[in-house]
Structures are given as C-alpha cells and as structure tokens.
Design a protein around this motif. Structure first.
Motif, PDB file in Angstrom:
ATOM      1  N   LEU A 109       0.810  -1.212   0.000  1.00  0.00           N
ATOM      2  CA  LEU A 109       0.000   0.000   0.000  1.00  0.00           C
ATOM      3  C   LEU A 109       0.845   1.265   0.000  1.00  0.00           C
ATOM      4  CD1 LEU A 109      -2.773  -1.000   2.564  1.00  0.00           C
ATOM      5  CD2 LEU A 109      -2.946  -0.970   0.079  1.00  0.00           C
ATOM      6  N   PHE A 110       2.148   1.121   0.214  1.00  0.00           N
ATOM      7  CA  PHE A 110       3.024   2.286   0.258  1.00  0.00           C
ATOM      8  C   PHE A 110       3.493   2.648  -1.145  1.00  0.00           C
ATOM      9  CE2 PHE A 110       4.463   0.614   4.676  1.00  0.00           C
ATOM     10  CZ  PHE A 110       3.241   0.996   5.206  1.00  0.00           C
ATOM     11  N   SER A 111       4.035   3.844  -1.259  1.00  0.00           N
ATOM     12  CA  SER A 111       4.662   4.225  -2.518  1.00  0.00           C
ATOM     13  C   SER A 111       5.833   3.279  -2.799  1.00  0.00           C
ATOM     14  CB  SER A 111       5.172   5.664  -2.449  1.00  0.00           C
ATOM     15  OG  SER A 111       6.274   5.744  -1.559  1.00  0.00           O
ATOM     16  N   ILE A 112       6.221   3.175  -4.068  1.00  0.00           N
ATOM     17  CA  ILE A 112       7.330   2.277  -4.435  1.00  0.00           C
ATOM     18  C   ILE A 112       8.583   2.623  -3.650  1.00  0.00           C
ATOM     19  CG2 ILE A 112       8.872   1.601  -6.324  1.00  0.00           C
ATOM     20  CD1 ILE A 112       6.496   1.916  -8.217  1.00  0.00           C
ATOM     21  N   ASN A 113       8.849   3.903  -3.494  1.00  0.00           N
ATOM     22  CA  ASN A 113      10.038   4.357  -2.762  1.00  0.00           C
ATOM     23  C   ASN A 113      10.027   3.858  -1.322  1.00  0.00           C
ATOM     24  OD1 ASN A 113      12.392   5.957  -2.074  1.00  0.00           O
ATOM     25  ND2 ASN A 113      10.969   7.421  -1.135  1.00  0.00           N
ATOM     26  N   LEU A 114       8.906   4.072  -0.625  1.00  0.00           N
ATOM     27  CA  LEU A 114       8.822   3.648   0.773  1.00  0.00           C
ATOM     28  C   LEU A 114       8.884   2.133   0.891  1.00  0.00           C
ATOM     29  CD1 LEU A 114       6.036   6.031   2.155  1.00  0.00           C
ATOM     30  CD2 LEU A 114       8.512   6.304   2.326  1.00  0.00           C
ATOM     31  N   THR A 138      10.825  10.784   3.947  1.00  0.00           N
ATOM     32  CA  THR A 138       9.530  10.685   3.279  1.00  0.00           C
ATOM     33  C   THR A 138       9.234  11.978   2.529  1.00  0.00           C
ATOM     34  OG1 THR A 138       8.751   9.274   5.083  1.00  0.00           O
ATOM     35  CG2 THR A 138       7.073  10.226   3.634  1.00  0.00           C
ATOM     36  N   SER A 139       8.736  11.846   1.299  1.00  0.00           N
ATOM     37  CA  SER A 139       8.372  13.021   0.506  1.00  0.00           C
ATOM     38  C   SER A 139       6.857  13.233   0.525  1.00  0.00           C
ATOM     39  CB  SER A 139       8.834  12.848  -0.948  1.00  0.00           C
ATOM     40  OG  SER A 139       8.074  11.836  -1.589  1.00  0.00           O
ATOM     41  N   ILE A 140       6.423  14.402   0.110  1.00  0.00           N
ATOM     42  CA  ILE A 140       4.986  14.681  -0.009  1.00  0.00           C
ATOM     43  C   ILE A 140       4.348  13.700  -0.987  1.00  0.00           C
ATOM     44  CG2 ILE A 140       3.297  16.356  -0.857  1.00  0.00           C
ATOM     45  CD1 ILE A 140       5.073  18.565   0.256  1.00  0.00           C
ATOM     46  N   GLU A 141       5.067  13.383  -2.065  1.00  0.00           N
ATOM     47  CA  GLU A 141       4.537  12.446  -3.051  1.00  0.00           C
ATOM     48  C   GLU A 141       4.363  11.048  -2.452  1.00  0.00           C
ATOM     49  OE1 GLU A 141       3.153  11.105  -6.824  1.00  0.00           O
ATOM     50  OE2 GLU A 141       3.225  13.016  -5.763  1.00  0.00           O
ATOM     51  N   THR A 172       0.610   6.917  -0.972  1.00  0.00           N
ATOM     52  CA  THR A 172       0.240   5.957   0.067  1.00  0.00           C
ATOM     53  C   THR A 172      -1.206   6.149   0.503  1.00  0.00           C
ATOM     54  OG1 THR A 172       2.530   5.784   0.829  1.00  0.00           O
ATOM     55  CG2 THR A 172       0.816   5.092   2.367  1.00  0.00           C
ATOM     56  N   ILE A 173      -1.609   7.381   0.743  1.00  0.00           N
ATOM     57  CA  ILE A 173      -2.993   7.665   1.139  1.00  0.00           C
ATOM     58  C   ILE A 173      -3.960   7.230   0.042  1.00  0.00           C
ATOM     59  CG2 ILE A 173      -4.627   9.586   1.376  1.00  0.00           C
ATOM     60  CD1 ILE A 173      -3.462   8.864   3.983  1.00  0.00           C
ATOM     61  N   ASN A 174      -3.634   7.518  -1.207  1.00  0.00           N
ATOM     62  CA  ASN A 174      -4.510   7.125  -2.313  1.00  0.00           C
ATOM     63  C   ASN A 174      -4.674   5.611  -2.384  1.00  0.00           C
ATOM     64  OD1 ASN A 174      -5.225   9.644  -3.277  1.00  0.00           O
ATOM     65  ND2 ASN A 174      -3.492   9.780  -4.690  1.00  0.00           N
ATOM     66  N   LYS A 175      -3.587   4.878  -2.189  1.00  0.00           N
ATOM     67  CA  LYS A 175      -3.671   3.426  -2.262  1.00  0.00           C
ATOM     68  C   LYS A 175      -4.430   2.854  -1.069  1.00  0.00           C
ATOM     69  CE  LYS A 175      -0.128   1.123  -3.962  1.00  0.00           C
ATOM     70  NZ  LYS A 175       1.237   0.603  -4.208  1.00  0.00           N
TER      71      LYS A 175
END
Length: 298
Positions: A10-15, A54-57, A62-65
């Motif tokens: 559920l996290f961004s690819i980076n995280l 952590t970035s804003i993106e 993450t929130i969107n997913k």
C-alpha cells in the motif's frame, strides 16, 4: 490483509523498497512517516530510525492506495484523525486541520502517517480468565494499564474466550464489544478482522456511552466489553449496564488503582462506582507485554 507484505504494497514504491531492504520486520508495531523526515520503525522492544526521508509524493501515493483513491469515503474517520484499512490496521493521519463552528470540517495537506500494525495473540487471555470467571459468572472487571502493555490485546482475547465458551468456561456468553476506536475487533467496513468469538456483536466506531445503551436495548448481551473508560458519560453508562445485570469488562489508562479513583473524583460522579468492579487487574511490561502486576478481588 493480515500479512505485512500486503501492508507494504500500500506504500509508494520508494517507501516499500526502503522497508523491504531493512530486513526482518518481526514484532513491528508502528511505521511512522513524516514529510521531509526519516521513517521510524517501532518494534515491541526498540525503535529504528531509517536514513531515507519521506516526501509529499510518498504520502500522497500511500494515502490514495490505502483509501483506494477515495479518501472522501473515509471522511468521518479522517475527522477523528485515523482510517482503518483492511486487516484492521489503523492509520493515524494529521496535517492541516480546518475547523468550522468549533468542529472539524476536513483535513488537508496531510503530512504525517502512523501505521499501527494490528495483530491478535490467540491465547493471550488464558492466564487471566480464571481471575474473571467465577462460579459460572463473569465478574465485572477493570484492567488498569499504561499504554503498550497489552490491555487491548487482552480485551480482544477475553472476548473470544468468553464468547466461544473455552475452558475453564463451560458455556459461551453473548458478548457486545463497544469498539469506539476500532481497535479491539479491528473492523473494516463494519466487519471484525480479528477473532472476537462466535457470540460477539461489535459496535464499531461507536461512543462507549451510546453503544453500551444501544447494546442493552437491542442485543441482550450478557457481557459488555469496552476500552479506555474515563469520562462521566462512560461511567454513567456502565452504571446502567450494572443495574441491568450485564457484566462489564473494561480498561483504563493508569499504573495503579489510584489513577482510577482520581478519574472518578474528576468526573464528579457521586456513586459507589468503585464497588461495581469485583476484579481489578493491573498490568505493566516489566517482564514483557502483559505482565500481571497486581490482582484485587472485591
């Protein structure tokens, strides 16, 4: 979604990549993200601060997913500062709050997330049940504990044991859980994600003072379980349950019985409230989560 890998997806690819590189995430309790700050991992016995920021993106993705690209579907939960995702994991959210007439209207510019990993520990309540069960009845029980000492985990497993009628209990009881913060049953869309027993009804995201009355009126519970009492309304609803012949099991923040008595004094409730609870269990984590420090029977 009880598997930690499902949460990482559920996290961004980076995280996700950064966390996967860390290695073992056994006993992980919280993952904390803040814009322009390092990721913090909180385990049962330690805290790890990673080097990646952590970035804003990262937060946005993450929130969107987590909300399946519909954060507005979680609007009422967000107003309380969290959303619950599938698997019962609770995600604390904060940022720029907008108020109207003294009430939260919405949250914008989300800048921090705290993912609290939901885990059940089946059998956790076995060593406590003999204090609570007596001659075929469930004693009104108060569990006093500081944070992170296992009181919610204990409530959850006691609900399961009592509801299923597991030994030493010789029959199952009808249980209502008033789950104001969606932590005991970890419900998602109203459905418990954790095992709270076959005879248990859950009032998810429901005020304790309201849920206790609703349960008595509609579900005929024999036992009501709730977490973190402390307000005058909470105490008054427990009195109603007591006078209705329903057994109560609840928790309260504190490190001793005196903390309970102090909250009673602060509520200005002129009753013999302290006499309702026939069993008081005091927990700490001196010898690990769920250490039983003291038992008092009244």
């Amino acid at each position: 979604m009880n598997n930690l890998k499902d949460i990482l997806n559920l996290f961004s690819i980076n995280l996700r990549h950064q966390l996967e590189k860390y290695g073992s995430l056994d006993n992980l309790q919280e993952i904390r993200f803040k814009v322009d700050k390092p990721i913090i991992l909180i385990f049962s016995d330690r805290e790890i601060v990673l080097t990646i920021k952590t970035s804003i993106e990262d937060i946005r993705v993450t929130i969107n997913k987590m909300s399946k690209f519909s954060i507005f579907a979680f609007e009422e939960d967000v107003k309380q500062g969290f959303i619950t995702i599938q698997g019962g994991h609770r995600v604390g959210i904060t940022g720029e709050w907008v108020f109207e007439n003294g009430e939260v209207k919405y949250l914008k510019n989300i800048s921090s997330l705290n993912i609290r990993i939901s885990r059940e520990v089946l059998g956790f309540g076995k060593k406590f049940i003999n204090y609570i069960y007596n001659n075929g009845s469930i004693l009104n029980t108060l569990i006093i504990s500081p944070p992170k000492c296992g009181k919610t985990t204990l409530l959850r497993d006691l609900a399961r044991i009592i509801s299923n009628g597991e030994p030493p209990i010789n029959k199952g009881f009808k249980v209502s859980i008033i789950d104001e913060r969606s932590e005991i049953a970890a419900s998602f869309h109203g459905v418990p994600q954790l095992d709270v027993g076959l005879r248990t009804d859950v009032y998810d995201n429901c005020l304790k003072s309201k849920g206790i009355i609703l349960a008595i009126r509609s579900m005929a519970p024999e036992v009501i379980i709730c977490d973190e009492i402390g307000t005058k309304d909470d105490f008054e609803s427990i009195l109603i349950a007591y006078n209705s012949g329903v057994s109560i099991i609840s928790t309260i923040h504190g490190s001793s019985e005196e903390d309970f008595y102090n909250k009673l004094r602060m509520s200005n409730l002129n009753t013999n409230m302290e006499k309702i609870f026939k069993c008081i269990l005091v927990l700490n984590n001196r010898n690990g989560v769920g250490t039983l420090e003291r038992v008092k029977k009244i």
